[in-house]
Design an enzyme around this catalytic site. Structure first.
Site, PDB file in Angstrom:
ATOM      1  CG  ASP A  24      -1.744   1.252   1.350  1.00  0.00           C
ATOM      2  OD1 ASP A  24      -2.406   1.590   0.355  1.00  0.00           O
ATOM      3  OD2 ASP A  24      -1.736   1.913   2.408  1.00  0.00           O
ATOM      4  CB  SER A  25       0.115   4.765  -0.645  1.00  0.00           C
ATOM      5  OG  SER A  25      -1.069   4.804   0.130  1.00  0.00           O
ATOM      6  CB  CYS A  87      -2.880   1.032  -2.524  1.00  0.00           C
ATOM      7  SG  CYS A  87      -3.065   2.764  -2.884  1.00  0.00           S
ATOM      8  CD  GLU A 166      -1.777   8.305   6.912  1.00  0.00           C
ATOM      9  OE1 GLU A 166      -0.739   8.948   7.093  1.00  0.00           O
ATOM     10  OE2 GLU A 166      -1.986   7.595   5.909  1.00  0.00           O
ATOM     11  CB  CYS A 198      -9.969   5.318   0.400  1.00  0.00           C
ATOM     12  SG  CYS A 198      -8.426   5.918   1.114  1.00  0.00           S
ATOM     13  CG  HIS A 200      -6.471   5.893   5.247  1.00  0.00           C
ATOM     14  ND1 HIS A 200      -5.782   5.449   4.137  1.00  0.00           N
ATOM     15  CD2 HIS A 200      -5.544   6.431   6.072  1.00  0.00           C
ATOM     16  CE1 HIS A 200      -4.499   5.736   4.285  1.00  0.00           C
ATOM     17  NE2 HIS A 200      -4.335   6.336   5.456  1.00  0.00           N
TER      18      HIS A 200
HETATM   19  N1  DGL Z   1      -4.018   3.804   0.204  1.00  0.00           N
HETATM   20  C1  DGL Z   1      -4.671   4.849  -0.546  1.00  0.00           C
HETATM   21  C2  DGL Z   1      -5.905   4.259  -1.263  1.00  0.00           C
HETATM   22  O1  DGL Z   1      -6.506   3.296  -0.830  1.00  0.00           O
HETATM   23  C3  DGL Z   1      -5.080   6.012   0.318  1.00  0.00           C
HETATM   24  C4  DGL Z   1      -3.956   6.884   0.805  1.00  0.00           C
HETATM   25  C5  DGL Z   1      -3.189   7.560  -0.312  1.00  0.00           C
HETATM   26  O2  DGL Z   1      -3.683   8.533  -0.911  1.00  0.00           O
HETATM   27  O3  DGL Z   1      -2.095   7.104  -0.597  1.00  0.00           O
HETATM   28  O4  DGL Z   1      -6.304   4.765  -2.272  1.00  0.00           O
END
Ligand code: DGL
Length: 283
Positions: A24-25, A87, A166, A198, A200
């Site tokens: 993931d990011s 992600c 976060e 997303c 989060h």
């Molecule tokens: N992990 C990213 C997503 O699910 C969210 C956070 C980001 O913008 O990197 O799209």
């Protein structure tokens, strides 16, 4: 006795017992890891969070593709048997191209989430929330309409949700106010299903649920992804078949592990104190 696979080769136990690579990011993909741990607890996992380059949500397709390729090259050095793109933005922008280049089974979060949304809706009106990248890619809409051409899909980017999570402001009045503003448009669309598109957003489930009301079903793609992952492993005869491992989970990040661990420890049922930092640019 070892089983023969469909192409007549002996299944290689070493390969079956290799870890699943999840990336993931940053920290958000841990919501997907948590689901995998719950649903297939025997599977070892190597997680990479690109904490030095997060967020992905406002970046271009080319950049996300380059980042994803680097991460996959790193995960392959860890001898993973399959890859989960945890992600949403990377799943929307990079998954299809990567799939064609890769010699391992790979799964993203968008398809499982879109599929289940199409199955749950009763009135055929579905909302999707995510990063700007995920919403502008239109992939959730495309997948849902492919299966159900008469449905209507309404997307809304909610870029401030991820930073609020976060900052641990899950139940804060600021988050509630942002949810009211972001979701107003969708409330006016008479949707009965909302995809938390997303990583989060499952952590904001309660706030989003309060704003949308109990007539709207919230879909968490992480949950469906874990179900599809289990099936994918079975289909490829890659389900873990060894003795339970003592050190099943490994975590890598591209920035300071301390910040990652602080967040991870609030959502994962396992210790993350051995999280290691690597230089992803070198891959
Ligand atoms: N992990 C990213 C997503 O699910 C969210 C956070 C980001 O913008 O990197 O799209």
């Amino acid at each position: 006795m070892q089983a023969l696979s469909e192409n007549g080769r002996l299944d290689a136990p070493a390969e079956r017992n290799a870890p699943i690579g999840v990336f993931d990011s940053g920290v958000g993909g841990l919501t997907v890891v948590r689901e995998i741990m719950r649903q297939i607890p025997e599977e070892p996992i190597v997680y990479f969070g690109d904490t030095a380059r997060v967020p992905y949500g406002g970046k271009s397709r080319e950049t996300i593709l380059r980042y994803s390729r680097q991460i996959i090259r790193f995960l392959k050095t860890q001898h993973v048997k399959a890859i989960v793109v945890a992600c949403n933005t990377a799943s929307a922008f990079a998954l299809e191209e990567i799939r064609q280049e890769l010699d391992l089974p790979i799964i993203g979060v968008v398809l499982p989430g879109a599929r289940v949304a199409g199955e749950v809706t009763k009135n055929g009106r579905i909302g999707v929330i995510g990063t700007k990248g995920t919403i502008h890619s239109g992939l959730y809409r495309e997948v849902i309409l492919n299966e159900h051409p008469t449905y209507e899909v309404f997307g809304k980017a909610c870029p401030l949700f991820a930073p609020l999570v976060e900052e641990h402001l899950l139940d804060d009045s600021v988050t509630f106010e942002m949810a009211r503003r972001y979701l107003k448009e969708l409330q006016e669309c008479d949707i009965d299903t909302l995809v938390l598109g997303c990583t989060h957003y499952p952590l904001l489930r309660s706030t989003i649920g309060q704003v949308m009301g109990d007539k709207v079903t919230l879909v968490n793609p992480a949950y469906e992804t874990a179900i599809e992952l289990r099936q994918l492993l079975r289909d490829h005869r890659l389900s873990f078949a060894g003795e339970p491992l003592r050190e099943k989970y490994q975590f890598f990040v591209s920035d300071d592990p301390a910040t990652f661990r602080e967040f991870a420890d609030t959502i994962l049922p396992c210790p993350t104190d051995r999280t290691r930092q690597i230089c992803i640019d070198g891959f």
